[in-house]
Each structure stands twice: as C-alpha cells, then as structure tokens.
Design an enzyme around this catalytic site. Sequence first.
Site, PDB file in Angstrom:
ATOM      1  N   ASP A 256       0.870  -1.177   0.000  1.00 40.07           N
ATOM      2  CA  ASP A 256       0.000   0.000   0.000  1.00 40.07           C
ATOM      3  C   ASP A 256       0.903   1.222   0.000  1.00 40.07           C
ATOM      4  O   ASP A 256       1.461   1.593   1.025  1.00 40.07           O
ATOM      5  CB  ASP A 256      -0.907  -0.014   1.229  1.00 40.07           C
TER       6      ASP A 256
ATOM      7  N   LYS B 178       2.629  11.269  -3.331  1.00 39.14           N
ATOM      8  CA  LYS B 178       1.585  10.568  -4.083  1.00 39.14           C
ATOM      9  C   LYS B 178       0.624  11.543  -4.757  1.00 39.14           C
ATOM     10  O   LYS B 178       0.094  11.269  -5.831  1.00 39.14           O
ATOM     11  CB  LYS B 178       0.833   9.629  -3.134  1.00 39.14           C
TER      12      LYS B 178
ATOM     13  N   GLU C 191      -7.318   0.421  -4.599  1.00 38.14           N
ATOM     14  CA  GLU C 191      -7.314   0.329  -3.138  1.00 38.14           C
ATOM     15  C   GLU C 191      -8.646  -0.145  -2.548  1.00 38.14           C
ATOM     16  O   GLU C 191      -8.650  -1.021  -1.670  1.00 38.14           O
ATOM     17  CB  GLU C 191      -6.900   1.675  -2.543  1.00 38.14           C
TER      18      GLU C 191
ATOM     19  N   ASP D  54     -13.001   4.976   1.017  1.00 41.14           N
ATOM     20  CA  ASP D  54     -11.551   5.015   1.204  1.00 41.14           C
ATOM     21  C   ASP D  54     -11.064   6.462   1.220  1.00 41.14           C
ATOM     22  O   ASP D  54     -10.923   7.090   0.171  1.00 41.14           O
ATOM     23  CB  ASP D  54     -10.881   4.228   0.068  1.00 41.14           C
TER      24      ASP D  54
END
Length: 621
Positions: A25, A86, A183, A205
């Site tokens: 992850d 990210k 994800e 999420d």
Amino acid sequence: MALFQISEPDQSPLPHAKRRAVGIDLGTTNSLVATVRDGVAVVLCDDAGRPLVPSVVRYGEHATEVGYDALAHAADDPHDTIASAKRLMGRGLADVASGQRRAYRFVDGEGVIRMATRSGAKTPIEVSAEILKTLRARAEASLGGALDGAVVTVPAYFDDAQRQATKDAATLAGVPVVRLLNEPTAAAIAYGLDNAAEGTYAVFDLGGGTFDISILRLTRGVFEVLATNGDSALGGDDFDHAIVDWARDESRLPALSAVDARRLLARAREAKELLTQHDAAPLIVSFADGARLELTLSRETFGRLTHALVAKTLVPVSRALRDAKLTASDIKGVVLVGGATRMPQIRHAVAACFGQAPLTNLDPDEVVALGAAIQANKLVGNRDGDDWLLLDVIPLSLGIETMGGLVEKIVPRNSTIPVVRAQDFTTFKDGQAAMALHVLQGEREKVSDCRSLARFELRGIPPMTAGAARIRVSFDVDADGLLSVSAREQTTGVEASIAVKPSYGLTDAEIARMLQDSFAHATDDAAARTLAETRVEAQRMVTATESALAADAALLAPQERNAIDHALAEVQRRLEGDDRDALSAAVSALNAASEGFAAKRMDRSVAQALAGKRVDAFDSR
C-alpha cells in the site's frame, strides 16, 4: 464480461514451495507491506515492531533517509524533505502551480513535475521509488529472499498517467509488480475473505491525499466492482490544512517561513489525531524566532471547520450509487479504509448517508495492504484453499475523435477490466490514404470537453471511394488499467498502434468536472452531437454532388442544373449555421433535386456496360 482466473491449481501447497509474494500500500501519508503466512494475511513490521513507513523522503547531505528518520527532519529541513509525493504522481507543473501549499522548490521542465533538492531535481516517481525500496528491503529480510511478485495498490480514481507513474516507481525500486490493484478493491478482498461476506458493499476510502468510493458485489467467491468514483485531490492532508488556516486566523499569524509552516502543519496533524479519541486537543507550536503559539481546538470546532470537506466526500458516493443503479438502502455494509476515516465526523457522515454504522473491525490503515497481499499470493501461484475471481472497472470512458469534433466512446466507464473493445470506422474522402487517430478520455460528446490522451496515424490505406475502407480500432485496457490502442485496415492488414503513456495526467478539477459536466450537459451534448452528425452527412453530400457535376454535368438540362445548383447552395449556406432541422431539410431538398441526375448517370453506366453485346449472350435464368 471479461473474467480472469487468479488461482493456479497445480501449485504445491507446501510452505517451502511457496513463492515470496507481498502486497504494498503506497500511501500518501504512510505506506506498508503485507504477506500471507499460513493462510493469513499479516503486515510486516520493522525491527522496532512498527508496521507503518511514513511516506516521507529526505535527501540529506550524505545519505537519503526514508520513513521515521526523514519525518523527524520534516520541519527543520522542509525543502529537501518530500512528503505526500503521491498527490504529485503523474502531474505536471501546471497542475500544482496554484493553490498548492508546499515548501518544495518546483523545477520547470517538460512532462512530469520535479522538485529541487540538495541531491538534484527529483520527480515524485523517484521519491516514491525510495519508499518502495524500503518496503522491498523489509519484505526480503522478513521472507528470506528476493520477491517473486508484488501487488501495488493505487486509488481507484487514478488515471492512466498516475497508474503508469506508480508502475515506473516500482520498476525503479526493483519491485516485481504483477498487478496494480485499486485500493477499495483490495480492502474488499480483505473483508470478503476474512468475514465470508456476501452481498453488495460500499468501500469508503479516505486516505492522506485521495478519496475513493467503490460499490462491489461479493457472490460466491466473485468480487465484481459495479461502480467507482472519487476525488484524487481530497484526503486527510486537507483536514490538516483546515486546522492550519484556523490557527492562522485565530492568532493572526504573519507570513511563516518554510520551517515554521512545516512545524505548524505537523502540530495540526497531531491535534487532528488526538481529536479522534478526545473532545479537545492542544495546538502548541514553538517557532524558529522564539515565538510560541498556544491554542485549544475542540472536536466541535474541528467539525465546523471541515464540514465542507466532509460534504465533498458524499458527492462521489451519490454518483457511484447512481452508476451502480442502487440506493443506499441496497448496501449491505460499508467498509472504511484509510487513516482519515478514524475522524468522528467522517464516521457520522457515512453512517447517516447509508443508514448504518460502518464496518471497522479491520485496521483502516492496514486493510488495503492485507487485501493486496491476498491478491499477490494468488497471482504468484500459491494456493490457500480459496478460489475466487476479481472483476475491477475503469473510472472514465475511452474513445476516439470522429468527424465533426465528436467523441465515439469505445470503452464506457465502469467497464470490467481487463477489457478489449473494437469498432470499425471508415474514410471520409475519396482516395484517403491515411487516418489520424485521436484517443480521448471523458464523458462528454465533444472533443473539446474531453481529455486528450494520445494521437497516432495509420498510413498505407489503399485508395478507395469514401466510405469503402474498413479500419478496425481496438482498445485494450489491461488488468492494471493501462491502455493501448491499435488501428488496422481490414483488406491490406496495414496496422499502427500506440501505448498510451501521457507525460502527466488529469488535473484535480478535471476529473470531477468530467463526470459532473456529463450529467449537467447531457441534453446540450445530445443536440450538439446530432447537429455535428448532420453536418458531416451534409458535407459528404456536397462533396459527392460536386464530384458528380464535374464529371457528368452534360447529362443535365439547364433547368435541372439550376435546381441542383440552387439546392447545393442552400446546403452550403445552412452548413454555416446552427439550425440542425434547417440543414436536414436542405440536405433532403438536395437529394430530391439530384435524384433525376443520379438516375441518368446510372442509365448511362448501364448503357456503356451493355454496348456491343448481343441480348442472347445473357443467361435469362
């Protein structure tokens, strides 16, 4: 619907025969790596027993630090300590030029964004690669050797450029990626297998920098993603900045240096985390000049400050439910993923939206990595007794430009991946020997309202009359959500193709705008498409009529020629306007005026074909 089998039935179940597989992850705030041991997914910890690796990289004078060591210098060395990389993956400088509160020194250049550090200009890909190297080293030390395969997770709403950037980072880090996995889907895998769940579930999420909502149906070992939506620029970081803005307003702080800004942001994040379990949290910051900030932030005030951010997460939820043709009452359970979902205001909003308390029995920080580990274990061929299928989807439609500036969608959004779709097209002009193909992404009908992904040309088309050639355009979206496009002329086999790898992806606003505009402008788009299609047909008619007149005008009497010229001029005049009905009527009038001309041309062609032949030479049968 495309299905793919994940398990390998002929692999040995013996522990010593198992291949080393991990799920990673790669998060905005924290990253982690997990594996499957004795049939159970577990997170791998460092020597101090810590499962998380802060997604922070510091380029020091003598070495590069990653994780907690880098985080310790985030405040005193802000220019060379990169966090939340990210959010910059697959982005260009124009995407972050405004509204981005970061201490980094961005470097101008082509393609992907770069940040100046004492070790040179670094891209988000390189920063992410350093984090992935640390995770790979931890996994190899724990598993006793080199990895055989890894599944790396990405937000469901990452576009093609962001996915490719993630894959490039893994390659740079020496991580053997066998799949990029969304994800929310990874979280569903972890919950589905651990809880033996069946039914339709929502995966909410909210990570440090991105938000996704996915609707999945779990049925007898099949994981089918029905719809996905989200915001690739909304996450826990934004809640931190809301506290920072509040603190600035409350204390009327002057402009802060990069060092002091980082210190304030770090204390704001700590206060946010404390408010998860407490009704109030202190916000105490010692600045470099000796000044000191002391405030108390209550949970109630924090909720008020972030009300708009919470509401922003519920808009994609409504869209995803609508795309799946479901209502909130159809959802059996809601899975929370990401550390930001620990905030009480998020849990209350989710419960109110779905009419039920969300599922929280798996650690929201770890659930994505656990699901990715289960997927990786399958893909490398290890068996654990569970056979299942995974069906994921693409978030935005893919298509090509056609005449009139229109978009022909070939792969609609929420199509199950991997997917291959093809459609036949033809030439517009006589003798056309090449075709330019423009690949687009988005939901609108016109090219100008969609995102351009790539352009390429197909050459070597044999000269034919307009509409005679057959060019098959194929779109291939692989299991990682990455796209390749090919075009093939059917009679000669001449072919051209392109792997769509844009230098950087959609801006944060573009992703949300594409879907929102597709609903808001549906009627206008339909009218615009109809007008454009009528224009294309009218132009084709004009070209054909002018060509016929140039070749065979002698067949017409003066009054016939005048009627055709008048009708032709009317079509050309209407082509300049926006009245679709008037243009269509003008085309019909031109068709009627030229019917006799077409008949005369046909009669002459037949007469020429029969000239000099005897009637009895033809078989009457």
